[in-house]
Scaffold this motif. Sequence first.
Motif, PDB file in Angstrom:
ATOM      1  N   CYS A 296       0.840  -1.209   0.000  1.00 46.19           N
ATOM      2  CA  CYS A 296       0.000   0.000   0.000  1.00 46.19           C
ATOM      3  C   CYS A 296       0.874   1.258   0.000  1.00 46.19           C
ATOM      4  CB  CYS A 296      -0.907   0.031   1.232  1.00 46.19           C
ATOM      5  SG  CYS A 296      -2.244  -1.178   1.224  1.00 46.19           S
ATOM      6  N   GLN A 297       2.071   1.138   0.558  1.00 48.04           N
ATOM      7  CA  GLN A 297       2.963   2.295   0.635  1.00 48.04           C
ATOM      8  C   GLN A 297       3.503   2.716  -0.732  1.00 48.04           C
ATOM      9  OE1 GLN A 297       5.189   2.485   4.730  1.00 48.04           O
ATOM     10  NE2 GLN A 297       5.372   0.403   3.925  1.00 48.04           N
ATOM     11  N   LEU A 298       3.282   1.906  -1.734  1.00 48.70           N
ATOM     12  CA  LEU A 298       3.658   2.300  -3.093  1.00 48.70           C
ATOM     13  C   LEU A 298       2.942   3.588  -3.500  1.00 48.70           C
ATOM     14  CD1 LEU A 298       5.165   1.443  -5.746  1.00 48.70           C
ATOM     15  CD2 LEU A 298       3.069   0.219  -6.378  1.00 48.70           C
ATOM     16  N   TYR A 299       1.774   3.842  -2.907  1.00 42.17           N
ATOM     17  CA  TYR A 299       0.939   4.977  -3.309  1.00 42.17           C
ATOM     18  C   TYR A 299       1.051   6.159  -2.337  1.00 42.17           C
ATOM     19  CZ  TYR A 299      -1.101   0.808  -5.461  1.00 42.17           C
ATOM     20  OH  TYR A 299      -1.290  -0.377  -6.120  1.00 42.17           O
ATOM     21  N   GLN A 300       2.051   6.150  -1.478  1.00 38.66           N
ATOM     22  CA  GLN A 300       2.090   7.113  -0.386  1.00 38.66           C
ATOM     23  C   GLN A 300       2.253   8.562  -0.834  1.00 38.66           C
ATOM     24  OE1 GLN A 300       6.081   7.002   1.839  1.00 38.66           O
ATOM     25  NE2 GLN A 300       6.070   5.010   0.817  1.00 38.66           N
ATOM     26  N   PHE A 330       0.476   1.528   9.162  1.00 40.13           N
ATOM     27  CA  PHE A 330      -0.760   0.802   8.853  1.00 40.13           C
ATOM     28  C   PHE A 330      -1.923   1.360   9.658  1.00 40.13           C
ATOM     29  CE2 PHE A 330      -3.876  -2.493   9.756  1.00 40.13           C
ATOM     30  CZ  PHE A 330      -4.178  -2.949   8.486  1.00 40.13           C
ATOM     31  N   ARG A 331      -1.696   1.599  10.941  1.00 43.50           N
ATOM     32  CA  ARG A 331      -2.757   2.162  11.774  1.00 43.50           C
ATOM     33  C   ARG A 331      -3.211   3.517  11.224  1.00 43.50           C
ATOM     34  NH1 ARG A 331       0.362   0.568  16.714  1.00 43.50           N
ATOM     35  NH2 ARG A 331      -0.599  -1.297  17.599  1.00 43.50           N
ATOM     36  N   GLN A 332      -2.258   4.337  10.812  1.00 41.51           N
ATOM     37  CA  GLN A 332      -2.608   5.646  10.244  1.00 41.51           C
ATOM     38  C   GLN A 332      -3.465   5.491   8.997  1.00 41.51           C
ATOM     39  OE1 GLN A 332       1.091   7.667   9.521  1.00 41.51           O
ATOM     40  NE2 GLN A 332       1.708   7.638  11.688  1.00 41.51           N
ATOM     41  N   LEU A 333      -3.047   4.600   8.106  1.00 42.34           N
ATOM     42  CA  LEU A 333      -3.789   4.391   6.861  1.00 42.34           C
ATOM     43  C   LEU A 333      -5.189   3.847   7.137  1.00 42.34           C
ATOM     44  CD1 LEU A 333      -0.977   2.778   4.659  1.00 42.34           C
ATOM     45  CD2 LEU A 333      -1.972   5.052   4.346  1.00 42.34           C
ATOM     46  N   ALA A 334      -5.269   2.848   8.021  1.00 45.19           N
ATOM     47  CA  ALA A 334      -6.552   2.202   8.286  1.00 45.19           C
ATOM     48  C   ALA A 334      -7.526   3.111   9.018  1.00 45.19           C
ATOM     49  CB  ALA A 334      -6.335   0.915   9.077  1.00 45.19           C
ATOM     50  N   PHE A 341      -9.938  -0.237   4.650  1.00 44.60           N
ATOM     51  CA  PHE A 341      -9.235  -1.506   4.750  1.00 44.60           C
ATOM     52  C   PHE A 341     -10.239  -2.575   5.188  1.00 44.60           C
ATOM     53  CE2 PHE A 341      -5.739   1.270   4.398  1.00 44.60           C
ATOM     54  CZ  PHE A 341      -4.649   0.510   4.000  1.00 44.60           C
ATOM     55  N   VAL A 342     -10.232  -3.698   4.483  1.00 47.89           N
ATOM     56  CA  VAL A 342     -11.233  -4.754   4.665  1.00 47.89           C
ATOM     57  C   VAL A 342     -10.531  -6.107   4.740  1.00 47.89           C
ATOM     58  CG1 VAL A 342     -13.271  -5.865   3.658  1.00 47.89           C
ATOM     59  CG2 VAL A 342     -12.919  -3.401   3.352  1.00 47.89           C
ATOM     60  N   CYS A 343     -11.001  -6.991   5.620  1.00 47.81           N
ATOM     61  CA  CYS A 343     -10.512  -8.372   5.709  1.00 47.81           C
ATOM     62  C   CYS A 343     -11.468  -9.306   4.973  1.00 47.81           C
ATOM     63  CB  CYS A 343     -10.406  -8.815   7.161  1.00 47.81           C
ATOM     64  SG  CYS A 343      -9.194  -7.911   8.134  1.00 47.81           S
ATOM     65  N   HIS A 344     -10.912 -10.373   4.415  1.00 42.56           N
ATOM     66  CA  HIS A 344     -11.751 -11.357   3.734  1.00 42.56           C
ATOM     67  C   HIS A 344     -12.384 -12.366   4.690  1.00 42.56           C
ATOM     68  CE1 HIS A 344     -12.045 -10.579  -0.416  1.00 42.56           C
ATOM     69  NE2 HIS A 344     -10.840 -10.916  -0.793  1.00 42.56           N
ATOM     70  N   THR A 345     -11.805 -12.553   5.874  1.00 45.80           N
ATOM     71  CA  THR A 345     -12.304 -13.596   6.779  1.00 45.80           C
ATOM     72  C   THR A 345     -12.355 -13.099   8.212  1.00 45.80           C
ATOM     73  OG1 THR A 345     -10.110 -14.492   7.286  1.00 45.80           O
ATOM     74  CG2 THR A 345     -11.232 -15.381   5.346  1.00 45.80           C
TER      75      THR A 345
END
Length: 583
Positions: A296-300, A330-334, A341-345
């Motif tokens: 995700c940091q590729l788009y920072q 990650f916490r900042q982004l989420a 940010f979404v989990c599949h399970t």
Amino acid sequence: MELSQVHGIIVPEVLTCNSSWHWSTYLNAVQSSVEHGLFPQEPFEASVAIFNFWRGRGISAAQELEYFGKKAEGKEAPKDSCLHGLVTALQVLGAVSSGRERRKFLAFAEDLLYFGSSDVLSSSPWPARRAEILTNLLVPLPAGDAQEPWRGFRGDSVKPASLPFVWPQASEPREEAAEPQRFRLWLTDQHSVVSGEITHLFTKYLKRFHMKVEKQSVSLYCRFHQVCFRDGRVANLLRRPRIYEIRPGAGFLDGFEQVENVGRDLNRIAREFHHLFRSPLRTVDAFLCSIPIYWCQLYQYFQKPILGVMDQPIFLFVRSELRTAWLDRFRQLAQDPANLFVCHTAFLQMQVEWQTGLRLPVARYLAIQTARWHWTPLHEAALVVQQLPHRPFFLPLLKRFQELNGLKLQMVGLEEVPAWKDHRPDRYKRLAEHRAAVIFPYDVHFMKLLELYSMGVPIFMPVDFFMWSFSWTIADPGVMESSLSPSDAAAPCCATPGLRHLHPKRCLQLAPYSDLARLPHMVYFRSIPELLYLLATDTSAHSRSWAMKEFQAKSTSEVLSFWNHALTKLLYRKRERARKTIP
């Protein structure tokens, strides 16, 4: 249903060893001790004698396992070879000893059952059990010369956790927008299973949006999911194909050294990416990141929303020295309302919450691209899925049972289906023509299971699936950091480092959160003979298949509602932010 209760099923010699006088005599002694409630402490003297007999043959554990594999495949092997008899003797010797001596015997037994690939003891007359072996192997050594009690293991059926497959659920507006909203999404990932699903779902099913997806996956599997990169500059930045070089002798995760090196250099790569693409991507509405989520940091350096759809832990392919900084980021982004940010399970949601303290939404993986095929049994064959990374003997053993008992129902492995082997476009349609699917899972979130489920293929699975399903990336302690967790609870994993062993009790505690337990209308078996009995007497396959498709339709509706609501909200927040930045 215990093995002794499955009448009329003949167990092959590879599991009974009844062609050898030494082993058949020992089996009689073992069964007598079971009947009298003395196992595993007895028969001690017979176990010592049989172990010395085996040791006198001068073969190694690796050779014993090799002989077992040959017998399972119907090939010639020494008749005095008996893997499960040897494991039983080692359990008895371990039970009557203590300390390091106990662990020596039990470690030897576990070596023969590594990853559960040959742990079909419940299908044989031998009473040893891998769960008990591990339960007593993995406890701390006793103090001094203290004698250890033998710890039994009660493997009850897994009761699925009552958690939603889609959370939070979104209510649909009464009226659709007069005109679909334009939405441009860019994706780049190292594994395309998530982006393939999202692309298909968003472009084919979300009628509220006029969706354009810029597909730039560098995954080895991108052509299967139709999301391959079209701009070679993306591949060059992310070092494809070098990122798929595995260091010789490395384990599953630590072998992808170049993927971790990309992560090490991601700040520089992100600057170069922004320099190259800031102009052509100025109209992008959101960036999709999935596997690894670290990318995700590729788009920072873009002021754009990020859609993170998570199928794997947050520390997958993240070097240890980068994890503290990534956790904060990650916490900042989420927590940024501009992102999602979404989990599949539910299992991954629980794991992320343990690691970060954040409870993320859940929208289940639908296997939407295979759902268009419907179960249509055309021949008497059961499909066997056993994608274990080490010594998968389940299929050949099933074939030995089938041949010995003259069963009409054939056992067919994935690679034996011509359409699958040749990667033909109709391969999933051909899989759906089997009467049932027998799945020996290696992960708690198993794509092949979900694909077969989406087609309504009746599924049969071992009741003790937790004894080998926690042996892949989602449950690997190597992608979790207890020192960085805000929780005092134990990490949501049950494997030892390197995925070498499993803690059975902990695996059983975590199993209710797995899709393997939570998806409804599947059948669970306790042994291969019981499986064959269930397959032969199954009269509810059509009703179960219909119920699976009905559940799939309900899930699809819930997932579509979730994404319609989520993307509408994402666009609204993007426009609000844009208005606030206009002078």
